[in-house]
Motif scaffolding. Sequence first.
Motif, PDB file in Angstrom:
ATOM      1  N   THR A 199      10.653 -46.170  27.239  1.00 24.50           N
ATOM      2  CA  THR A 199       9.243 -45.865  27.467  1.00 24.50           C
ATOM      3  C   THR A 199       8.376 -46.496  26.386  1.00 24.50           C
ATOM      4  O   THR A 199       8.866 -46.844  25.300  1.00 24.50           O
ATOM      5  N   THR A 200       7.094 -46.610  26.682  1.00 24.06           N
ATOM      6  CA  THR A 200       6.174 -47.206  25.707  1.00 24.06           C
ATOM      7  C   THR A 200       6.122 -46.381  24.430  1.00 24.06           C
ATOM      8  O   THR A 200       6.111 -46.919  23.322  1.00 24.06           O
ATOM      9  N   HIS A 201       6.087 -45.070  24.597  1.00 11.64           N
ATOM     10  CA  HIS A 201       6.068 -44.153  23.456  1.00 11.64           C
ATOM     11  C   HIS A 201       7.190 -43.136  23.608  1.00 11.64           C
ATOM     12  O   HIS A 201       7.457 -42.663  24.722  1.00 11.64           O
ATOM     13  N   SER A 202       7.826 -42.783  22.500  1.00 11.15           N
ATOM     14  CA  SER A 202       8.853 -41.746  22.490  1.00 11.15           C
ATOM     15  C   SER A 202       8.659 -40.905  21.242  1.00 11.15           C
ATOM     16  O   SER A 202       8.329 -41.430  20.169  1.00 11.15           O
ATOM     17  N   THR A 203       8.880 -39.606  21.397  1.00  8.06           N
ATOM     18  CA  THR A 203       8.731 -38.686  20.274  1.00  8.06           C
ATOM     19  C   THR A 203       9.896 -37.715  20.275  1.00  8.06           C
ATOM     20  O   THR A 203      10.237 -37.152  21.328  1.00  8.06           O
ATOM     21  N   VAL A 204      10.513 -37.518  19.122  1.00  8.16           N
ATOM     22  CA  VAL A 204      11.550 -36.500  18.973  1.00  8.16           C
ATOM     23  C   VAL A 204      11.016 -35.426  18.038  1.00  8.16           C
ATOM     24  O   VAL A 204      10.706 -35.710  16.879  1.00  8.16           O
ATOM     25  N   ILE A 205      10.871 -34.214  18.564  1.00  9.73           N
ATOM     26  CA  ILE A 205      10.460 -33.069  17.764  1.00  9.73           C
ATOM     27  C   ILE A 205      11.721 -32.350  17.323  1.00  9.73           C
ATOM     28  O   ILE A 205      12.471 -31.836  18.153  1.00  9.73           O
ATOM     29  N   SER A 206      11.997 -32.345  16.033  1.00  7.80           N
ATOM     30  CA  SER A 206      13.215 -31.693  15.540  1.00  7.80           C
ATOM     31  C   SER A 206      12.849 -30.550  14.609  1.00  7.80           C
ATOM     32  O   SER A 206      11.903 -30.638  13.828  1.00  7.80           O
TER      33      SER A 206
END
Length: 269
Positions: free
Chosen positions: A203-210
């Motif tokens: 994807t254009t943007h990816s975010t992992v919230i940990s």
Amino acid sequence: MDIRYFEAGGRSLLGTCHLAPRLRTSSAAVVLCNPFGEEAMRVHRSYRVLAGKLQEAGYPTIRFDYSGTGDSSGESIESTVEHWLDDIEAAANEIQRRSGSPRIVLVGLRFGATLAALCAQRQHLPVAHLVLWDPIVEGNAYLNELATLHDTYMRDELGHGRSQRHAQDAAPRIPTEVLGMPISEALASGIAGIDITANPPRTTHSTVISTPDSGKYDALRAEWTDCPGLRWVDVVDGTSWNSDAALNSALVPNKEIAAIVSRIKECSP
């Protein structure tokens, strides 16, 4: 908030749409992907708050039950990973149809994050942004976790010993049930074959919230180092959505919710 059924491959899914009040078409619509089993019930309030925050920010959002779960049609024992991926796509199509938004943001928690990642890999949807909140990385390890969780509950709460299916320590241990949620051989096989480390998001943007209790993501960080548009957001001193205290109170993980909303606004202004 509009609650209605929509179709997914001949199955009726219950969805709740939070349509943004703005007159203009928003830049993206958001699909919230439930975690598995009891965790889906525990996160219900948090997802409702998150959907409301996204709605206020101008992002139409849908919450829904996978087939065979909650108030959607289908038997739990017939659930498969592929069905649930189809359900996510159907939910995305529904919120796009209702809102007119051209792009999709998939947000998932725990196994819901894993399903969101797998759905994005299929590339059937115009997924602009993938938000993974404490994702399950490896399926076999998750099955072991579920088996241990079920055995612990049966022993500590009901006074039952370890089930015969789990009498021998094998890897992975395949539970047939987890806290009332049956797991068929087909579902267990689908979960066991999952390992998201080798497939970075496209994807254009990816975010992992940990979060601190999410486990170690060393392998995932290493494999996804060169993934374009990826941002890691480590939340410290958050509120545990999965605790008994949170289940029986109005506590919600506000820091995590704020991080998700902020990141979506940053990537889809």
